[in-house]
Design a protein around this motif. Sequence first.
Motif, PDB file in Angstrom:
ATOM      1  N   SER A 130      19.728  55.238  37.377  1.00 14.76           N
ATOM      2  CA  SER A 130      20.692  54.260  37.867  1.00 14.76           C
ATOM      3  C   SER A 130      22.054  54.428  37.201  1.00 14.76           C
ATOM      4  O   SER A 130      23.092  54.396  37.865  1.00 14.76           O
ATOM      5  CB  SER A 130      20.148  52.855  37.631  1.00 14.76           C
ATOM      6  N   SER A 131      22.054  54.640  35.890  1.00 11.94           N
ATOM      7  CA  SER A 131      23.339  54.780  35.198  1.00 11.94           C
ATOM      8  C   SER A 131      23.975  56.146  35.462  1.00 11.94           C
ATOM      9  O   SER A 131      25.184  56.243  35.660  1.00 11.94           O
ATOM     10  CB  SER A 131      23.170  54.551  33.697  1.00 11.94           C
ATOM     11  N   GLU A 132      23.168  57.197  35.476  1.00 10.18           N
ATOM     12  CA  GLU A 132      23.711  58.538  35.706  1.00 10.18           C
ATOM     13  C   GLU A 132      24.252  58.700  37.130  1.00 10.18           C
ATOM     14  O   GLU A 132      25.250  59.371  37.349  1.00 10.18           O
ATOM     15  CB  GLU A 132      22.646  59.602  35.439  1.00 10.18           C
ATOM     16  N   LEU A 133      23.547  58.101  38.088  1.00  7.30           N
ATOM     17  CA  LEU A 133      23.959  58.245  39.488  1.00  7.30           C
ATOM     18  C   LEU A 133      24.927  57.153  39.918  1.00  7.30           C
ATOM     19  O   LEU A 133      25.438  57.175  41.035  1.00  7.30           O
ATOM     20  CB  LEU A 133      22.721  58.240  40.396  1.00  7.30           C
ATOM     21  N   THR A 136      17.023  48.403  45.887  1.00 13.14           N
ATOM     22  CA  THR A 136      16.117  49.256  46.653  1.00 13.14           C
ATOM     23  C   THR A 136      15.258  50.107  45.733  1.00 13.14           C
ATOM     24  O   THR A 136      14.042  50.222  45.919  1.00 13.14           O
ATOM     25  CB  THR A 136      16.915  50.167  47.620  1.00 13.14           C
ATOM     26  N   VAL A 137      15.874  50.690  44.709  1.00 12.09           N
ATOM     27  CA  VAL A 137      15.145  51.560  43.777  1.00 12.09           C
ATOM     28  C   VAL A 137      14.128  50.748  42.975  1.00 12.09           C
ATOM     29  O   VAL A 137      13.000  51.210  42.753  1.00 12.09           O
ATOM     30  CB  VAL A 137      16.139  52.310  42.862  1.00 12.09           C
ATOM     31  N   MET A 138      14.484  49.555  42.558  1.00 14.86           N
ATOM     32  CA  MET A 138      13.531  48.714  41.825  1.00 14.86           C
ATOM     33  C   MET A 138      12.342  48.342  42.717  1.00 14.86           C
ATOM     34  O   MET A 138      11.198  48.318  42.256  1.00 14.86           O
ATOM     35  CB  MET A 138      14.201  47.445  41.307  1.00 14.86           C
ATOM     36  N   LYS A 139      12.617  48.071  43.980  1.00 16.80           N
ATOM     37  CA  LYS A 139      11.542  47.756  44.922  1.00 16.80           C
ATOM     38  C   LYS A 139      10.625  48.972  45.092  1.00 16.80           C
ATOM     39  O   LYS A 139       9.395  48.842  45.069  1.00 16.80           O
ATOM     40  CB  LYS A 139      12.125  47.341  46.267  1.00 16.80           C
ATOM     41  N   ASP A 169      25.050  51.451  43.191  1.00 15.71           N
ATOM     42  CA  ASP A 169      25.614  50.127  43.420  1.00 15.71           C
ATOM     43  C   ASP A 169      24.471  49.109  43.415  1.00 15.71           C
ATOM     44  O   ASP A 169      23.302  49.480  43.305  1.00 15.71           O
ATOM     45  CB  ASP A 169      26.429  50.087  44.721  1.00 15.71           C
ATOM     46  N   GLU A 170      24.791  47.833  43.543  1.00 15.83           N
ATOM     47  CA  GLU A 170      23.758  46.792  43.443  1.00 15.83           C
ATOM     48  C   GLU A 170      22.681  46.937  44.520  1.00 15.83           C
ATOM     49  O   GLU A 170      21.502  46.747  44.253  1.00 15.83           O
ATOM     50  CB  GLU A 170      24.389  45.403  43.510  1.00 15.83           C
ATOM     51  N   GLY A 171      23.085  47.270  45.737  1.00 17.32           N
ATOM     52  CA  GLY A 171      22.116  47.447  46.822  1.00 17.32           C
ATOM     53  C   GLY A 171      21.151  48.584  46.535  1.00 17.32           C
ATOM     54  O   GLY A 171      19.935  48.465  46.761  1.00 17.32           O
ATOM     55  N   LYS A 187      16.579  59.687  48.825  1.00 17.52           N
ATOM     56  CA  LYS A 187      17.085  59.273  50.144  1.00 17.52           C
ATOM     57  C   LYS A 187      18.055  58.101  50.040  1.00 17.52           C
ATOM     58  O   LYS A 187      18.901  57.918  50.902  1.00 17.52           O
ATOM     59  CB  LYS A 187      15.922  58.891  51.061  1.00 17.52           C
ATOM     60  N   VAL A 188      17.934  57.304  48.983  1.00 19.73           N
ATOM     61  CA  VAL A 188      18.816  56.157  48.775  1.00 19.73           C
ATOM     62  C   VAL A 188      20.206  56.613  48.334  1.00 19.73           C
ATOM     63  O   VAL A 188      21.189  55.911  48.521  1.00 19.73           O
ATOM     64  CB  VAL A 188      18.187  55.199  47.722  1.00 19.73           C
ATOM     65  N   CYS A 189      20.278  57.810  47.786  1.00 18.36           N
ATOM     66  CA  CYS A 189      21.525  58.328  47.207  1.00 18.36           C
ATOM     67  C   CYS A 189      22.536  58.733  48.278  1.00 18.36           C
ATOM     68  O   CYS A 189      22.166  59.153  49.375  1.00 18.36           O
ATOM     69  CB  CYS A 189      21.229  59.550  46.336  1.00 18.36           C
ATOM     70  N   THR A 190      23.812  58.654  47.898  1.00 15.13           N
ATOM     71  CA  THR A 190      24.874  59.225  48.729  1.00 15.13           C
ATOM     72  C   THR A 190      24.856  60.736  48.522  1.00 15.13           C
ATOM     73  O   THR A 190      24.142  61.240  47.657  1.00 15.13           O
ATOM     74  CB  THR A 190      26.252  58.662  48.302  1.00 15.13           C
ATOM     75  N   GLU A 191      25.669  61.459  49.276  1.00 14.13           N
ATOM     76  CA  GLU A 191      25.688  62.921  49.150  1.00 14.13           C
ATOM     77  C   GLU A 191      26.096  63.375  47.750  1.00 14.13           C
ATOM     78  O   GLU A 191      25.504  64.296  47.195  1.00 14.13           O
ATOM     79  CB  GLU A 191      26.618  63.544  50.203  1.00 14.13           C
ATOM     80  N   GLU A 192      27.100  62.712  47.150  1.00 16.11           N
ATOM     81  CA  GLU A 192      27.507  63.083  45.794  1.00 16.11           C
ATOM     82  C   GLU A 192      26.391  62.773  44.799  1.00 16.11           C
ATOM     83  O   GLU A 192      26.131  63.541  43.871  1.00 16.11           O
ATOM     84  CB  GLU A 192      28.780  62.332  45.364  1.00 16.11           C
ATOM     85  N   GLN A 193      25.728  61.623  44.998  1.00 19.50           N
ATOM     86  CA  GLN A 193      24.639  61.243  44.109  1.00 19.50           C
ATOM     87  C   GLN A 193      23.453  62.204  44.242  1.00 19.50           C
ATOM     88  O   GLN A 193      22.771  62.488  43.259  1.00 19.50           O
ATOM     89  CB  GLN A 193      24.181  59.811  44.399  1.00 19.50           C
ATOM     90  N   LYS A 194      23.221  62.713  45.451  1.00 18.20           N
ATOM     91  CA  LYS A 194      22.116  63.660  45.651  1.00 18.20           C
ATOM     92  C   LYS A 194      22.338  64.934  44.845  1.00 18.20           C
ATOM     93  O   LYS A 194      21.400  65.485  44.280  1.00 18.20           O
ATOM     94  CB  LYS A 194      21.953  63.999  47.141  1.00 18.20           C
TER      95      LYS A 194
END
Length: 153
Positions: free
Chosen positions: A47-50, A59-62, A53-55, A126-133
């Motif tokens: 979460s911190s490295e990528l 989603t990741v916690m779920k 955002d809150e959404g 899949k939750v990540c944006t292209e830069e985050q991927k």
Amino acid sequence: MSDTKFLRIIILCLIVLNIGTLSYLLIGRTERSPRPGGPPRVIEYLSSELKFDEGQKITVMKLRDENREKIEEIQKGDRELHDSFFDLLNQSNPDSAVIDSMANLIASNRKQIELLTFQHFSEIRKVCTEEQKQKFDQIINDALRMMGPRPPR
């Protein structure tokens, strides 16, 4: 100093030491994170490295909680299998086919856990944006090492 007074002091010291040890173990146990699904620090690291955002964090916690539930269920069955497997040691001549079959069931559980872990991180990706991927692809091995067993001392 008499012998009884000396023994009372020793017993009192032992009682205090035992209470201190038990307190340390109980307090230390509640602070440890549960193992299934990986420790929360892996999700926090991602979460911190990528820079989720809150959404994305929600989603990741779920996803983490769902994955943890699935893995805990498999591990519960795995513990029962291990108990049955090692109960075979009590037999004088255990059937080698039964031993092999139970070992295969234990291996199958391990395979399910590995597949769930792979699927879990695939869903996080899949939750990540292209830069985050791109960043995810670079740091995923570090995150997985955080989940792995610690090397022996």
